[in-house]
Design an enzyme around this catalytic site. Sequence first.
Site, PDB file in Angstrom:
ATOM      1  N   ASP A  54       1.087   6.783   5.110  1.00  0.00           N
ATOM      2  CA  ASP A  54       1.314   8.212   5.285  1.00  0.00           C
ATOM      3  C   ASP A  54       2.564   8.682   4.551  1.00  0.00           C
ATOM      4  OD1 ASP A  54       0.898  10.867   6.547  1.00  0.00           O
ATOM      5  OD2 ASP A  54       2.790  10.345   7.540  1.00  0.00           O
ATOM      6  N   LEU A  79     -10.397  -0.564  27.592  1.00  0.00           N
ATOM      7  CA  LEU A  79     -10.434  -1.750  28.448  1.00  0.00           C
ATOM      8  C   LEU A  79      -9.240  -2.694  28.281  1.00  0.00           C
ATOM      9  CD1 LEU A  79     -14.261  -2.541  28.273  1.00  0.00           C
ATOM     10  CD2 LEU A  79     -13.051  -0.962  29.776  1.00  0.00           C
ATOM     11  N   CYS A  80      -8.227  -2.309  27.505  1.00  0.00           N
ATOM     12  CA  CYS A  80      -7.006  -3.118  27.428  1.00  0.00           C
ATOM     13  C   CYS A  80      -6.142  -2.840  28.653  1.00  0.00           C
ATOM     14  CB  CYS A  80      -6.204  -2.787  26.176  1.00  0.00           C
ATOM     15  SG  CYS A  80      -6.742  -3.682  24.726  1.00  0.00           S
ATOM     16  N   HIS A  81      -5.567  -3.896  29.199  1.00  0.00           N
ATOM     17  CA  HIS A  81      -4.660  -3.755  30.331  1.00  0.00           C
ATOM     18  C   HIS A  81      -3.324  -3.184  29.864  1.00  0.00           C
ATOM     19  CE1 HIS A  81      -6.979  -5.978  33.378  1.00  0.00           C
ATOM     20  NE2 HIS A  81      -7.399  -6.711  32.362  1.00  0.00           N
TER      21      HIS A  81
END
Length: 147
Positions: free
Chosen positions: A114, A61-63
């Site tokens: 990492d 739901l992020c633009h």
Amino acid sequence: MVDVTAKPESAREAVARGHIACQKETIRLILDDALPKGDVLAAARVAGILAAKRVDQLIPLCHPLLITSAEVTFAPREDAARIEIESRVKTTGKTGAEMEALTAVSVAALTIYDMCKAVDKAMVIGDVRLVAKRGGKSGEYLRPGEE
């Protein structure tokens, strides 16, 4: 997604910070460019910027945003056995860049983990937070205690 159609475009900026705690020797190896995977901070910087550009693919739901600037910087603190991470993201649009800045810090920290895990499995990522934002309807925000 939230409907932002009627919102006016404005210049927006978000700053996020976090850190990765590690052994002092790990910081020394990073600064000496002595880890097998290569230049840790350069890789983490690029990873953070790339992550900021892809937030709409990672967070539901992020633009999608047209980012006009994304920076990731590091402040190694050997005395505190940690690396401070800061991201600054700018855009001109109808929605803010907070998620982009937070994601950049998070992915930069994960990249450091990492690249260093072979020598330091006890690293801890922490204190990822929004420090400041500018622009938009809600205006300016500065987290208390931050500069």
